[in-house]
Design a protein around this motif. Structure first.
Motif, PDB file in Angstrom:
ATOM      1  N   ILE A  95      35.070  61.944  33.647  1.00 58.14           N
ATOM      2  CA  ILE A  95      34.742  63.141  34.340  1.00 58.14           C
ATOM      3  C   ILE A  95      34.244  62.879  35.683  1.00 58.14           C
ATOM      4  CG2 ILE A  95      32.349  63.576  33.646  1.00 58.14           C
ATOM      5  CD1 ILE A  95      34.749  66.238  34.307  1.00 58.14           C
ATOM      6  N   VAL A  96      33.639  61.829  35.829  1.00 55.25           N
ATOM      7  CA  VAL A  96      33.298  61.548  37.312  1.00 55.25           C
ATOM      8  C   VAL A  96      34.501  60.935  37.942  1.00 55.25           C
ATOM      9  CG1 VAL A  96      31.907  59.869  38.613  1.00 55.25           C
ATOM     10  CG2 VAL A  96      30.779  61.015  36.512  1.00 55.25           C
ATOM     11  N   LEU A  97      35.380  60.115  37.207  1.00 48.48           N
ATOM     12  CA  LEU A  97      36.487  59.780  38.007  1.00 48.48           C
ATOM     13  C   LEU A  97      37.625  60.923  38.322  1.00 48.48           C
ATOM     14  CD1 LEU A  97      37.404  56.520  35.917  1.00 48.48           C
ATOM     15  CD2 LEU A  97      36.717  56.558  38.011  1.00 48.48           C
ATOM     16  N   GLU A  98      37.736  61.965  37.459  1.00 50.72           N
ATOM     17  CA  GLU A  98      38.361  63.062  37.866  1.00 50.72           C
ATOM     18  C   GLU A  98      37.794  63.918  38.864  1.00 50.72           C
ATOM     19  OE1 GLU A  98      38.463  64.879  33.852  1.00 50.72           O
ATOM     20  OE2 GLU A  98      40.222  63.499  33.050  1.00 50.72           O
ATOM     21  N   SER A  99      36.626  64.036  39.019  1.00 53.95           N
ATOM     22  CA  SER A  99      35.902  64.773  40.076  1.00 53.95           C
ATOM     23  C   SER A  99      36.162  64.286  41.420  1.00 53.95           C
ATOM     24  CB  SER A  99      34.534  64.998  39.884  1.00 53.95           C
ATOM     25  OG  SER A  99      34.210  65.792  38.704  1.00 53.95           O
ATOM     26  N   MET A 100      35.993  62.840  41.433  1.00 56.20           N
ATOM     27  CA  MET A 100      36.375  61.886  42.660  1.00 56.20           C
ATOM     28  C   MET A 100      37.877  62.018  43.164  1.00 56.20           C
ATOM     29  SD  MET A 100      34.359  58.333  41.475  1.00 56.20           S
ATOM     30  CE  MET A 100      35.114  57.548  42.506  1.00 56.20           C
ATOM     31  N   PHE A 101      38.389  61.972  42.078  1.00 57.48           N
ATOM     32  CA  PHE A 101      40.129  62.166  42.362  1.00 57.48           C
ATOM     33  C   PHE A 101      40.270  63.776  43.054  1.00 57.48           C
ATOM     34  CE2 PHE A 101      44.477  63.195  41.755  1.00 57.48           C
ATOM     35  CZ  PHE A 101      45.269  62.040  41.610  1.00 57.48           C
ATOM     36  N   LEU A 102      39.730  64.704  42.566  1.00 55.10           N
ATOM     37  CA  LEU A 102      39.741  65.885  43.169  1.00 55.10           C
ATOM     38  C   LEU A 102      39.226  65.863  44.544  1.00 55.10           C
ATOM     39  CD1 LEU A 102      40.649  68.826  42.302  1.00 55.10           C
ATOM     40  CD2 LEU A 102      38.269  69.319  41.550  1.00 55.10           C
ATOM     41  N   ALA A 103      38.012  65.436  44.605  1.00 56.57           N
ATOM     42  CA  ALA A 103      37.445  65.345  46.136  1.00 56.57           C
ATOM     43  C   ALA A 103      38.344  64.624  46.951  1.00 56.57           C
ATOM     44  CB  ALA A 103      36.243  64.664  45.862  1.00 56.57           C
ATOM     45  N   VAL A 104      39.059  63.469  46.566  1.00 56.71           N
ATOM     46  CA  VAL A 104      39.957  62.832  47.521  1.00 56.71           C
ATOM     47  C   VAL A 104      41.148  63.799  48.006  1.00 56.71           C
ATOM     48  CG1 VAL A 104      41.523  60.994  47.894  1.00 56.71           C
ATOM     49  CG2 VAL A 104      39.319  60.458  46.746  1.00 56.71           C
ATOM     50  N   ILE A 105      41.743  64.338  47.174  1.00 54.91           N
ATOM     51  CA  ILE A 105      42.847  65.270  47.437  1.00 54.91           C
ATOM     52  C   ILE A 105      42.558  66.263  48.344  1.00 54.91           C
ATOM     53  CG2 ILE A 105      44.761  66.522  46.580  1.00 54.91           C
ATOM     54  CD1 ILE A 105      44.923  63.696  45.955  1.00 54.91           C
ATOM     55  N   GLY A 106      41.173  66.903  48.219  1.00 57.16           N
ATOM     56  CA  GLY A 106      40.958  68.065  48.920  1.00 57.16           C
ATOM     57  C   GLY A 106      40.556  67.596  50.289  1.00 57.16           C
ATOM     58  N   PHE A 107      39.928  66.477  50.512  1.00 56.54           N
ATOM     59  CA  PHE A 107      39.599  65.791  51.864  1.00 56.54           C
ATOM     60  C   PHE A 107      40.938  65.469  52.561  1.00 56.54           C
ATOM     61  CE2 PHE A 107      39.308  62.256  54.706  1.00 56.54           C
ATOM     62  CZ  PHE A 107      38.500  62.475  55.515  1.00 56.54           C
ATOM     63  N   ALA A 108      42.015  64.913  52.047  1.00 52.13           N
ATOM     64  CA  ALA A 108      43.213  64.675  52.683  1.00 52.13           C
ATOM     65  C   ALA A 108      43.849  65.913  53.140  1.00 52.13           C
ATOM     66  CB  ALA A 108      44.108  64.074  51.544  1.00 52.13           C
ATOM     67  N   LEU A 109      43.860  66.926  52.188  1.00 53.61           N
ATOM     68  CA  LEU A 109      44.328  68.123  52.407  1.00 53.61           C
ATOM     69  C   LEU A 109      43.832  68.854  53.693  1.00 53.61           C
ATOM     70  CD1 LEU A 109      46.558  70.620  51.876  1.00 53.61           C
ATOM     71  CD2 LEU A 109      44.808  71.600  50.281  1.00 53.61           C
ATOM     72  N   TYR A 110      42.278  68.885  53.701  1.00 47.23           N
ATOM     73  CA  TYR A 110      41.743  69.222  54.982  1.00 47.23           C
ATOM     74  C   TYR A 110      42.065  68.603  56.127  1.00 47.23           C
ATOM     75  CZ  TYR A 110      37.450  69.778  57.906  1.00 47.23           C
ATOM     76  OH  TYR A 110      37.017  69.954  59.003  1.00 47.23           O
ATOM     77  N   ARG A 111      42.122  66.994  56.088  1.00 49.00           N
ATOM     78  CA  ARG A 111      42.587  66.435  57.466  1.00 49.00           C
ATOM     79  C   ARG A 111      43.738  66.857  57.827  1.00 49.00           C
ATOM     80  NH1 ARG A 111      39.381  65.693  60.728  1.00 49.00           N
ATOM     81  NH2 ARG A 111      41.081  64.779  61.611  1.00 49.00           N
ATOM     82  N   PHE A 112      44.828  67.101  56.924  1.00 53.94           N
ATOM     83  CA  PHE A 112      46.125  67.449  57.496  1.00 53.94           C
ATOM     84  C   PHE A 112      46.255  68.684  57.967  1.00 53.94           C
ATOM     85  CE2 PHE A 112      50.014  64.791  57.163  1.00 53.94           C
ATOM     86  CZ  PHE A 112      49.383  63.794  56.702  1.00 53.94           C
ATOM     87  N   PHE A 113      45.371  69.818  57.661  1.00 54.62           N
ATOM     88  CA  PHE A 113      45.250  71.017  58.229  1.00 54.62           C
ATOM     89  C   PHE A 113      44.662  70.873  59.753  1.00 54.62           C
ATOM     90  CE2 PHE A 113      45.703  73.338  54.035  1.00 54.62           C
ATOM     91  CZ  PHE A 113      46.606  74.043  54.489  1.00 54.62           C
ATOM     92  N   ARG A 114      43.553  69.999  59.977  1.00 52.58           N
ATOM     93  CA  ARG A 114      42.955  69.910  60.991  1.00 52.58           C
ATOM     94  C   ARG A 114      43.764  68.979  62.106  1.00 52.58           C
ATOM     95  NH1 ARG A 114      37.650  71.128  61.390  1.00 52.58           N
ATOM     96  NH2 ARG A 114      37.982  70.774  63.444  1.00 52.58           N
ATOM     97  N   ALA A 115      44.643  68.063  61.708  1.00 54.33           N
ATOM     98  CA  ALA A 115      45.097  67.238  62.483  1.00 54.33           C
ATOM     99  C   ALA A 115      46.090  67.915  63.525  1.00 54.33           C
ATOM    100  CB  ALA A 115      46.194  66.113  61.652  1.00 54.33           C
ATOM    101  N   PRO A 116      45.932  67.704  64.949  1.00 56.37           N
ATOM    102  CA  PRO A 116      46.765  68.308  65.795  1.00 56.37           C
ATOM    103  C   PRO A 116      48.404  67.556  65.652  1.00 56.37           C
ATOM    104  CG  PRO A 116      45.708  66.308  66.761  1.00 56.37           C
ATOM    105  CD  PRO A 116      45.172  66.586  65.354  1.00 56.37           C
TER     106      PRO A 116
END
Length: 248
Positions: A95-116
């Motif tokens: 469950i920890v690995l799966e939660s980490m996976f989810l957090a990584v994808i969420g961060f990547a999505l955030y960075r792409f939305f913010r990237a100029p």
């Protein structure tokens, strides 16, 4: 099951070439949906990434998309960090690995939305020292391989959003990073007894058929369309893993 794995490998290879990812961001959730547990899915995914990243990076280098010098610095950092993945996978609950996976994808999505928005060609230089780049690679290598992904889904948004890399060069650098992290992770996970070699080989060989087509398609796609496609990819993966982790 073998035919399903072959078809999955072809699709993963195409996505790997187009998006510059090792394929684990898609393969791990798919394997989980096929009935594999998270740790088995991680092992198969890492073995597949060795195949797709080596072949895809060779093609990108021939096309002139890959900066080998900077890729080597980040890559060796990723190699060093990924050596600890076998320990982390063995020590941490699913469950920890799966939660980490989810957090990584969420961060990547955030960075792409913010990237100029950057238009090709852009300067691919940066002010970060090799030590900083290697350290970044090490952290990404440790956590990404432990989640069965090559790290490019985290590295590419950082290169685009923070270091102002052109998207296509960032995608190529991300796939090259996967070479180092996946080989290192494969060694570490093998020593830890976490790799299903037969199924990993089936998916890995099949993925080669799609890598070439994916890279060719990426070279024909404009910057804005390519970026939008990456954002869509992240949203789909985020939804799939959220459903798994939250049990909905």
């Amino acid at each position: 099951m073998e035919m399903e794995l072959l078809l999955t490998g072809v699709v993963i290879g195409t996505l790997s070439g187009f998006f510059g990812i090792g394929g684990g961001t898609i393969l791990v959730p798919v394997l989980i949906m096929m009935g594999y547990d998270i740790k088995s899915a991680v092992g198969i995914s890492v073995m597949q990434m060795v195949f797709s990243s080596l072949y895809g990076s060779w093609i990108n280098h021939r096309k002139g998309f890959l900066n080998l010098r900077e890729g080597m610095v980040i890559g060796f950092g990723g190699f060093a960090g990924a050596l600890g993945s076998g320990w982390l996978v063995s020590a941490v609950d699913e469950i920890v690995l799966e939660s980490m996976f989810l957090a990584v994808i969420g961060f990547a999505l955030y960075r792409f939305f913010r990237a100029p928005e950057y238009t090709e060609p852009e300067s691919d230089g940066h002010d970060l020292s090799p030590l900083v780049l290697a350290g970044t690679g090490a952290v990404i290598g440790l956590f990404s391989i432990s989640m069965g992904i090559g790290g490019s889904i985290l590295l590419t948004p950082i290169l685009v959003g923070l270091l102002h890399y052109p998207l296509k060069k960032a995608v190529s650098a991300g796939l090259f990073f996967v070479v180092f992290s996946s080989v290192s992770g494969f060694i570490s996970l093998s020593l830890a007894g976490q790799v299903d070699y037969l199924h990993g080989f089936i998916v890995g060989i099949a993925s080669l058929a799609g890598v070439y087509g994916g890279i060719h398609l990426a070279s024909l796609t404009g910057h804005k369309k390519h970026k939008k496609a990456l954002v869509v990819l992240y949203v789909v993966i985020l939804a799939m893993m959220a459903k798994k982790v939250l049990g909905v």
